[in-house]
Scaffold this active site. Structure first.
Site, PDB file in Angstrom:
ATOM      1  N   HIS A   1      -8.573   7.650  -1.277  1.00 21.87           N
ATOM      2  CA  HIS A   1      -7.474   7.210  -0.422  1.00 21.87           C
ATOM      3  C   HIS A   1      -6.205   6.935  -1.245  1.00 21.87           C
ATOM      4  O   HIS A   1      -5.348   7.800  -1.359  1.00 21.87           O
ATOM      5  CB  HIS A   1      -7.950   5.973   0.360  1.00 21.87           C
ATOM      6  CG  HIS A   1      -6.999   5.526   1.416  1.00 21.87           C
ATOM      7  ND1 HIS A   1      -7.399   4.865   2.547  1.00 21.87           N
ATOM      8  CD2 HIS A   1      -5.652   5.595   1.513  1.00 21.87           C
ATOM      9  CE1 HIS A   1      -6.348   4.588   3.306  1.00 21.87           C
ATOM     10  NE2 HIS A   1      -5.285   5.019   2.696  1.00 21.87           N
TER      11      HIS A   1
ATOM     12  N   HIS B   1       0.964   5.805  -0.980  1.00 29.80           N
ATOM     13  CA  HIS B   1       0.271   7.032  -1.363  1.00 29.80           C
ATOM     14  C   HIS B   1       1.036   7.680  -2.512  1.00 29.80           C
ATOM     15  O   HIS B   1       1.198   8.891  -2.558  1.00 29.80           O
ATOM     16  CB  HIS B   1       0.164   7.996  -0.179  1.00 29.80           C
ATOM     17  CG  HIS B   1      -0.832   7.586   0.862  1.00 29.80           C
ATOM     18  ND1 HIS B   1      -1.437   8.480   1.710  1.00 29.80           N
ATOM     19  CD2 HIS B   1      -1.353   6.381   1.189  1.00 29.80           C
ATOM     20  CE1 HIS B   1      -2.258   7.831   2.527  1.00 29.80           C
ATOM     21  NE2 HIS B   1      -2.224   6.562   2.233  1.00 29.80           N
TER      22      HIS B   1
ATOM     23  N   HIS C   1       0.856  -1.186   0.000  1.00 29.49           N
ATOM     24  CA  HIS C   1       0.000   0.000   0.000  1.00 29.49           C
ATOM     25  C   HIS C   1       0.892   1.236   0.000  1.00 29.49           C
ATOM     26  O   HIS C   1       1.837   1.323   0.772  1.00 29.49           O
ATOM     27  CB  HIS C   1      -0.887   0.003   1.246  1.00 29.49           C
ATOM     28  CG  HIS C   1      -1.636   1.286   1.460  1.00 29.49           C
ATOM     29  ND1 HIS C   1      -2.392   1.871   0.468  1.00 29.49           N
ATOM     30  CD2 HIS C   1      -1.741   2.100   2.534  1.00 29.49           C
ATOM     31  CE1 HIS C   1      -2.928   2.993   0.931  1.00 29.49           C
ATOM     32  NE2 HIS C   1      -2.540   3.161   2.172  1.00 29.49           N
TER      33      HIS C   1
ATOM     34  N   ASP D   1       1.091  -5.167 -19.617  1.00 30.60           N
ATOM     35  CA  ASP D   1       2.126  -6.127 -19.209  1.00 30.60           C
ATOM     36  C   ASP D   1       1.899  -6.631 -17.779  1.00 30.60           C
ATOM     37  O   ASP D   1       2.316  -7.725 -17.432  1.00 30.60           O
ATOM     38  CB  ASP D   1       3.522  -5.476 -19.277  1.00 30.60           C
ATOM     39  CG  ASP D   1       4.091  -5.452 -20.695  1.00 30.60           C
ATOM     40  OD1 ASP D   1       3.653  -6.257 -21.544  1.00 30.60           O
ATOM     41  OD2 ASP D   1       4.988  -4.629 -20.952  1.00 30.60           O
TER      42      ASP D   1
ATOM     43  N   TYR E   1       8.482 -13.875 -22.076  1.00 29.94           N
ATOM     44  CA  TYR E   1       9.293 -12.748 -21.593  1.00 29.94           C
ATOM     45  C   TYR E   1      10.151 -13.261 -20.447  1.00 29.94           C
ATOM     46  O   TYR E   1       9.684 -14.038 -19.611  1.00 29.94           O
ATOM     47  CB  TYR E   1       8.387 -11.627 -21.094  1.00 29.94           C
ATOM     48  CG  TYR E   1       9.143 -10.416 -20.570  1.00 29.94           C
ATOM     49  CD1 TYR E   1       9.453  -9.349 -21.403  1.00 29.94           C
ATOM     50  CD2 TYR E   1       9.562 -10.358 -19.242  1.00 29.94           C
ATOM     51  CE1 TYR E   1      10.156  -8.240 -20.924  1.00 29.94           C
ATOM     52  CE2 TYR E   1      10.264  -9.254 -18.752  1.00 29.94           C
ATOM     53  CZ  TYR E   1      10.562  -8.201 -19.602  1.00 29.94           C
ATOM     54  OH  TYR E   1      11.256  -7.117 -19.136  1.00 29.94           O
TER      55      TYR E   1
END
Lengths: 234, 234, 234, 234
Positions: free
Chosen positions: D168, D96, D94, D119, D231
């Site tokens: 958020h 910001h 998580h 991708d 890849y």
């Protein structure tokens, strides 16, 4: 010759690089020794990684190389016009820094939207007219210098130490090579801030944001410059 | 005197520089010793490269230099108004960081569009009125402080530790010099995020993006601040 | 084999990373030895942190691995089409740099708004057509190369050393791997400048900003390239 | 206990910081040991400068601290909902980060405008509904997790390893803590690119830029993921 000036001009060029205003071999700074009328300038297309004072090229005000093994900056003639026309200046800088160049590409003068701008530039930063086809195909760099002088008409060079060359990018100057570089740095900041301020103003339905008042402009410029300045140490 | 405070204020100024919020000699941080009523503040126009604690200037709340060989920051009087009017604060910071300054230049208060903002600022960050011509030509920095106090009217300084000075830039504060700097850092982030959020909202045809709800604002602010906070370690 | 070329290709890949044009394992640079017709290319999905010359994979122009333990870049076939079709080129680079990729995603050719652009690219940088469903499900990377060649039709590869692949990102090239990387760096700068210039122009009510004149474009391109160039040292 | 997992989770948190996605004490990464059902997570509000593996807090899937002297991340309950609901995932992150957060603040799902996005994310990245007043005042972080699960309905978590939490910021995940961080990094890049692409498209008079085709999306996602991926090295 002019060892001290060459060292300072070299260092000023490196400061341009360290400040993120130039990449690759872009940009150039010069400084003048007013007594001898000689100018030290960055050589053309040389890597910043190993730039040394002895590589700086010394030219006279007509552009003749007086000392140096390398070819001087291709923008040499523009610098020389400025030294001839703007008596009080001691250094000139040229960059392709992103935001200042974007204003130049949009052929827009940069309005004074705040005190960050007013601290270094006493009003709107001018933009040149476009060169004619004939001027482009003649002495291009010399004509660029003349266009700057024309855009600066009626302004005091040390109160407005910058001009945007239309479709090209910024030239700045100052009492010294170090001051010329500082003005390039501040110009890039205020060019970005002005863009953002205009974007924020349009949300309010204003197509044009208004420049700050003459009084606030003078207050800030004169807080830092001239006999009544009280910013910094004496 | 106040060796510990001077060391912390010096370090807080250097943190401003390291965080990319200031360039050249811009910006200033101060801290107050509430017991003696003395303030340590950055000297005016001094290079960050070799800034040292003993250079910090100690002034009293009327602005008289109590200790120090250098001239204090030219924004000294603004800081002092804030210490006198906002009882709980221990530090003040001022920057010309790009996005916060751009909002100030656009003379717009900064709406609370998300929890990043709400974590540090309990609502819309105010912008000052413009100073009158008379105020500009009087005690300019003192008047700037008064304009901040006026813009903050009805707000709790530690719940809204920032104000944008119109046409100028942000001032932030907090319980300590370190907290004042942290609030400058967060303000710059949310100023940029808010610009981008508004741009993204206009694509949807919304001219104004709506601020977050009072409930989400309080939830996040109080998760980090006050007696029921549960963010961080005790 | 081709130790020198592999070392240069490895270094060119690392320069892509150092210049901030790629993150993670993104991007790839190759170089060709025209005498043997062999190409050295970055291996697929390998970390930049410990990339070494001996990891570069040598392939022939049909894509067969001639030397190397690792799988070559998944974009190998695109590079090979360019080497076969653009005779004068010696290196190819591919990035997902933010601004150049954003133009590619908007499926817009990049107009020449200034001399920074004109110094490296002689006109508007083309964008490919979108691939058909059949091409996407066939030899995708080979078809991408063909789309670039088609977008470049009528242009001299060394005068226009870049194409934007629609919905994907930029490919650049040049006489050497180092030049291909330089063109990626300049492309990213001018892609950002052009965005900002367009934003600034809209404030004036111009929906489209006009590209610079043919004369200014040629002046700058030929100042740096070709027999009459006078930028840099000989 | 779980020394290896704690070391990896600590390193993944530091990578978040090094990548510029978080400042101050923001952001958090966790990793799960599926055998024991235990989760290692960053402690709340701790400085990155001296973060060490032994500071990571071990909690069970109900959120009880099993090992560790520090309080776990305040977002702990959000992470745990994701581990319970998304079976295949091994790590959650998580941040910001500026652009991803700006999309979340604008309450907009992030359309897939190019292959950089495709991708890593197989389609438009969802945004949650806003939480109700009751949810905000109840178990807020748990409700945030439920809102993510609801926004992900009908999607395969490892094909869409990210959701924007309205007002958020972003949560990302993946088979490991390292993959969760990589997805945060890519998300921030594509969030910025998408903003710029939309800006560039509006110049053409398009209010909305069209997402890429299903075929191109699948081509790129499956080039990197699943049994036919080609890849990277095996």
């Amino acid at each position: 010759m002019l060892e001290d000036l060459k060292a300072r001009v070299c260092e000023a060029n490196l400061e341009l690089k360290r400040s993120g205003l130039v990449i690759l071999t872009w940009g150039n700074v010069s400084g003048i020794d007013r007594e001898s009328g000689l100018v030290a300038i960055k050589p053309s297309g040389v890597s910043y990684a190993d730039m040394r004072p002895e590589q700086m090229v010394v030219v006279d005000l007509e552009g003749r190389v007086v000392e140096g093994d390398l070819r001087p900056s291709s923008d040499k003639l523009t610098h020389l016009v400025l030294y001839r026309e703007f008596e009080g200046i001691g250094g000139v800088a040229h960059t392709h820094s992103i935001y200042a160049t974007a204003w130049a590409q949009a052929c827009r003068a940069l309005p004074c939207y705040g005190t960050t701008h007013a601290d270094n530039f006493r009003g709107q930063i001018p933009v040149t007219r476009k060169l004619t086809k004939k001027q482009l195909q003649g002495q291009y760099e010399y004509e660029t210098g003349l266009a700057i002088v024309q855009a600066m008409e009626g302004r005091e060079p040390l109160h407005m130490p910058a001009t945007l060359v239309a479709s090209h990018g910024p030239f700045t100057w100052g009492p010294s090579p170090e001051a010329a570089v500082e003005n390039s740095i501040v110009l890039e900041q205020v060019a970005q801030m002005a863009l953002v301020s205009e974007r924020l103003a349009t949300v309010l339905g204003d197509r044009f944001l208004k420049p700050i008042s003459r009084e606030l402009l003078d207050k800030h410029f004169l807080r830092k410059h001239g006999k009544d300045a009280y910013y910094g140490q004496e």
